[in-house]
Motif scaffolding. Structure first.
Motif, PDB file in Angstrom:
ATOM      1  N   GLN A   1      39.708  35.894  44.042  1.00  0.00           N
ATOM      2  CA  GLN A   1      40.371  37.165  43.744  1.00  0.00           C
ATOM      3  C   GLN A   1      41.006  37.087  42.363  1.00  0.00           C
ATOM      4  O   GLN A   1      41.588  36.068  41.992  1.00  0.00           O
TER       5      GLN A   1
ATOM      6  N   SER B   1      37.755  41.390  43.999  1.00  0.00           N
ATOM      7  CA  SER B   1      37.067  40.271  44.649  1.00  0.00           C
ATOM      8  C   SER B   1      36.067  39.679  43.656  1.00  0.00           C
ATOM      9  O   SER B   1      35.800  40.268  42.598  1.00  0.00           O
ATOM     10  N   ARG B   2      35.490  38.549  44.009  1.00  0.00           N
ATOM     11  CA  ARG B   2      34.466  37.955  43.145  1.00  0.00           C
ATOM     12  C   ARG B   2      33.327  38.943  42.915  1.00  0.00           C
ATOM     13  O   ARG B   2      32.885  39.143  41.779  1.00  0.00           O
ATOM     14  N   ASP B   3      32.847  39.581  43.987  1.00  0.00           N
ATOM     15  CA  ASP B   3      31.718  40.496  43.842  1.00  0.00           C
ATOM     16  C   ASP B   3      32.080  41.708  42.985  1.00  0.00           C
ATOM     17  O   ASP B   3      31.261  42.165  42.178  1.00  0.00           O
TER      18      ASP B   3
ATOM     19  N   HIS C   1      33.148  30.533  40.604  1.00  0.00           N
ATOM     20  CA  HIS C   1      34.055  31.367  41.396  1.00  0.00           C
ATOM     21  C   HIS C   1      33.754  31.191  42.879  1.00  0.00           C
ATOM     22  O   HIS C   1      32.613  31.388  43.306  1.00  0.00           O
ATOM     23  N   ALA C   2      34.776  30.847  43.661  1.00  0.00           N
ATOM     24  CA  ALA C   2      34.613  30.727  45.112  1.00  0.00           C
ATOM     25  C   ALA C   2      34.228  32.085  45.700  1.00  0.00           C
ATOM     26  O   ALA C   2      34.544  33.132  45.124  1.00  0.00           O
ATOM     27  N   ALA C   3      33.553  32.059  46.836  1.00  0.00           N
ATOM     28  CA  ALA C   3      33.158  33.316  47.494  1.00  0.00           C
ATOM     29  C   ALA C   3      34.372  34.183  47.801  1.00  0.00           C
ATOM     30  O   ALA C   3      34.288  35.408  47.774  1.00  0.00           O
ATOM     31  N   ASP C   4      35.532  33.551  48.059  1.00  0.00           N
ATOM     32  CA  ASP C   4      36.748  34.299  48.371  1.00  0.00           C
ATOM     33  C   ASP C   4      37.671  34.462  47.153  1.00  0.00           C
ATOM     34  O   ASP C   4      38.859  34.758  47.290  1.00  0.00           O
TER      35      ASP C   4
ATOM     36  N   GLU D   1      28.984  32.909  38.652  1.00  0.00           N
ATOM     37  CA  GLU D   1      29.156  32.871  40.105  1.00  0.00           C
ATOM     38  C   GLU D   1      29.431  31.454  40.606  1.00  0.00           C
ATOM     39  O   GLU D   1      30.209  31.249  41.525  1.00  0.00           O
TER      40      GLU D   1
END
Length: 133
Positions: A40, A50-52, A35-38, A32
């Motif tokens: 892809q 998306s990251r999530d 990887h940036a919150a945004d 995590e």
């Protein structure tokens, strides 16, 4: 402000290798950070995650990297952003289906945020058996 390009290239290469190591080991907490919150990902079959979604698939076991062996990582800078490109050999289990060791091209965009490089976009393309590597 001048920047030592060689040092920054190595920093990004080290970051990418650490990101891959976290993904292969299934360490979602460590992954995590890279990887940036945004973030892809565009997968080799054209799916957008998306990251999530991506890290969630790893956490759940739906996606399991068995190996990810990058070759030389090329780096290009664009201000506070960088693009990397490399070939790699991957073996993965996706949705219970084993995908044997195969070649892929990877292109990743990084941005320098909060004092560190983070991946914001990633795209993987399978190298077909008939194409020259």
């Amino acid at each position: 402000m001048t920047r030592d390009i060689t040092t920054e290239e190595d920093r990004i290469r080290d970051t990418e290798r650490a990101r891959l190591s976290a993904l292969v080991s299934g360490d979602v907490a460590a992954a995590e950070v890279y990887h940036a919150a945004d973030f892809q990902l565009i997968t080799p079959i054209g799916a957008v995650l998306s990251r999530d979604q991506y890290l969630g698939a790893i956490a759940s076991g739906h996606l399991k990297y068995l190996t990810w062996q990058p070759e030389e990582i090329a780096v290009r800078f664009y201000g506070p952003a960088a693009v990397i490109r490399y070939r790699a050999r991957l073996a993965v289990v996706f949705g219970g289906h084993h995908v044997p060791l195969s070649g892929y091209w990877h292109t990743d965009s990084y941005e320098y945020r909060d004092g560190r490089w983070v991946a914001v976009w990633s795209q993987a393309t399978a190298i077909s058996h008939g194409s020259p590597e």
